[in-house]
Design an enzyme around this catalytic site. Structure first.
Site, short mmCIF file in Angstrom:
data_model
loop_
_atom_site.label_atom_id
_atom_site.label_comp_id
_atom_site.label_asym_id
_atom_site.label_seq_id
_atom_site.Cartn_x
_atom_site.Cartn_y
_atom_site.Cartn_z
N HIS A 174 -8.73 -7.29 3.46
CA HIS A 174 -7.82 -8.38 3.15
C HIS A 174 -8.38 -9.44 2.23
O HIS A 174 -9.63 -9.41 1.91
CB HIS A 174 -7.73 -9.35 4.50
N ARG A 186 3.67 -1.34 7.40
CA ARG A 186 3.21 -2.06 8.65
C ARG A 186 2.44 -3.27 8.45
O ARG A 186 3.07 -4.26 8.58
CB ARG A 186 2.40 -0.95 9.33
N ASP A 187 1.08 -3.04 8.08
CA ASP A 187 0.58 -4.42 7.89
C ASP A 187 0.96 -5.33 6.77
O ASP A 187 0.88 -6.53 6.91
CB ASP A 187 -1.07 -4.09 7.72
N HIS A 244 -10.87 -1.39 5.49
CA HIS A 244 -9.60 -2.11 5.53
C HIS A 244 -9.81 -3.60 5.15
O HIS A 244 -10.54 -4.18 5.98
CB HIS A 244 -8.87 -2.15 6.92
N CYS A 297 1.06 -14.27 5.34
CA CYS A 297 2.03 -15.07 5.92
C CYS A 297 2.73 -15.94 5.00
O CYS A 297 1.91 -16.84 4.43
CB CYS A 297 1.28 -16.09 7.25
N ASN A 351 -3.22 -7.94 2.58
CA ASN A 351 -4.06 -6.82 2.35
C ASN A 351 -4.59 -6.80 0.99
O ASN A 351 -3.90 -7.21 -0.12
CB ASN A 351 -3.37 -5.64 2.47
#
Lengths: 314, 314
Positions: A214, A15-16, A212, A245, A254
């Site tokens: 990054h 997903r992420d 979570h 991206c 992540n």
């Protein structure tokens, strides 16, 4: 190894890890990725995001991915729900071959970021997430929520710790069964992550916390370690550090699952995953993506003594 | 900001950052790089390595670089000395326009690695470095030594902490004025780095310690933070995280100066450098190298709030 690992890795690569990828990854490859993650030993996997397919085309095949999920006993699958419609879609999987186990909701800790991204102020987010958590829980899903931009907002800058603690407490009161803090834009530092983790744990106990992180500025492993020292035992990560991206060189993804496995594994903390299988999964998925994945530990691999070059004497 | 920063960054990009680069960087560009590092606020800079030019062609212009060093008051320049010939070359600069300030020696903490790389066992290294430190110090240079492979050897695997502590103590006895621990191949984890840092500080006090960390597995910032918490106040780093081998994708370089500035700066620890000037230097040197430099913080930049997109209401 103990029967229950000391920490839990939540694999978010399907997903992420993928949602910002401009090139659509085929449903079959997403399912194959999830099979690899199961083989690595991941026991919680974020597999889909119930967003408007026009806004995030990469996530349009959520139901198709779920229809093909490996029926792996002991594995919990998570669907991300950004609104009540998302919760309904998560609940609808309960009638399927392999239902989801968790609904992951998101409360943005910044008015500006929330309004820009989802047209939702913090106050509206509290109302919406409270209803979503209740609905998901009533349907039998594990209802968890992520407080995003908890360590900083791209538009407002620093986010006050007191606000994040207040939001976590409200989500706990609303029935959340786990609350994650997200460093969505990768601006946190270890002292901040450690302190906020400790304060939120204190505010929401016995509800568990999750981090979570990054790796935008290379500090995610340092922040994970600080979070661990502060008492956090559950961490999101993505195979290969996916999630940046590809068209914005600065936007790292992540924290890599490889980084966390190396970090915790060599620190003697059982994480329940297998690093070698993870490295093989990384190499395989790099061929699917057509490029090396960003994780540094994924590129360097485990610490294995090399053969001594011939000719050298010891 | 205090007059004396809380920590010291030793900029190693002109030496360790470049020595593995196959494309020779022109002497003028090395000097321009050093000028940028001075402008960033770096007050200790490793500018040359006195190695055999046939073995490391990139470092063949050591004396030419030194001849062009900016005469920056308060800045200390370091030359790396791998043998007595190197110390002699460092001493020879004392007659020049801008003498070196420090001789940096290297003791490899692994028989196999030392023999493969330099044909020198640990025992031979102790003898050689003791003589080199004494000679450099007698000539008026600040004589420091790095214990390399202190956290792991590529051929032997783990390196016992007791051995590293013993080697540090021997170098202290030999007159070293600073002792660095190097994670040469980037295999350390924070618990290990913190513990060894603490034990070495205890063994060599009041001689100061320095950490030299490579970001091979993405853990160098975490290790730097662990080292800081254990009492280390001096850290090597390279602009842009230079120092990897461009032909070996797994071989990430030194910890990026940008990572350390972001880490310490946002933790409220004064490092004496300017991040914006550093980011500009990174952008400039990327044009010299013809590629983006590996540092993630260098790509992402500082945490600065962005303007709110037009159309959004708050």
């Amino acid at each position: 190894m103990s029967a229950t690992p000391a920490i839990t890795i939540v694999e978010v690569s399907p997903r992420d890890g993928l949602q910002n990828e401009a090139n659509l990854v085929e449903t079959a490859n997403k399912i194959a990725l999830i099979e690899r993650l199961v083989a690595m030993g991941a026991r919680r996997i974020e597999v889909a995001s119930f967003v408007n397919p026009r806004r995030v085309p990469q996530m349009a095949d959520g139901e198709a991915v779920i229809a093909g999920l490996p029926d792996a006993p002991g594995v919990r699958y998570i669907g991300l729900c950004l609104n009540e419609r998302g919760v309904d879609r998560a609940i609808a999987t309960l009638d399927g071959r392999r239902p989801l186990d968790e609904a992951g909701c998101v409360l943005v800790a910044s008015d500006t970021f929330g309004i820009v991204n989802q047209g939702q102020s913090i106050a509206d987010g509290i109302t919406a997430n409270s209803a979503m958590l209740a609905k998901a829980k009533a349907a039998g899903l594990f209802a968890q929520v992520t407080v995003s931009a908890a360590f900083g907002c791209p538009y407002e800058g620093p986010v006050p710790a007191d606000r994040v603690i207040d939001l976590a407490r409200r989500m706990a009161d609303a029935g959340a069964q786990e609350i994650a803090l997200a460093d969505t834009i990768g601006v946190g530092v270890p002292s901040q992550v450690g302190e906020l983790t400790e304060r939120v744990i204190e505010a929401i106990a016995p509800i568990p916390i999750r981090l979570h992180l990054h790796d935008t500025r290379g500090l995610a492993p340092a922040n994970a370690w600080a979070g661990y020292q502060a008492g956090c035992r559950t961490f999101d990560s993505a195979l290969g550090g996916l999630g940046g991206c590809p068209f914005a060189p600065g936007a790292a993804g992540n924290v890599g699952t490889e980084e966390l496995l190396y970090l915790f594994g060599r620190s003697g903390i059982d994480h329940g995953l297998d690093l070698e299988t993870t490295l093989a999964a990384n190499a395989w998925f790099a061929t699917i993506m057509g490029r090396a994945l960003p994780s540094r530990a994924g590129k360097a691999g485990d610490f294995v003594a090399r053969p001594i070059p011939t000719g050298a004497t010891s």
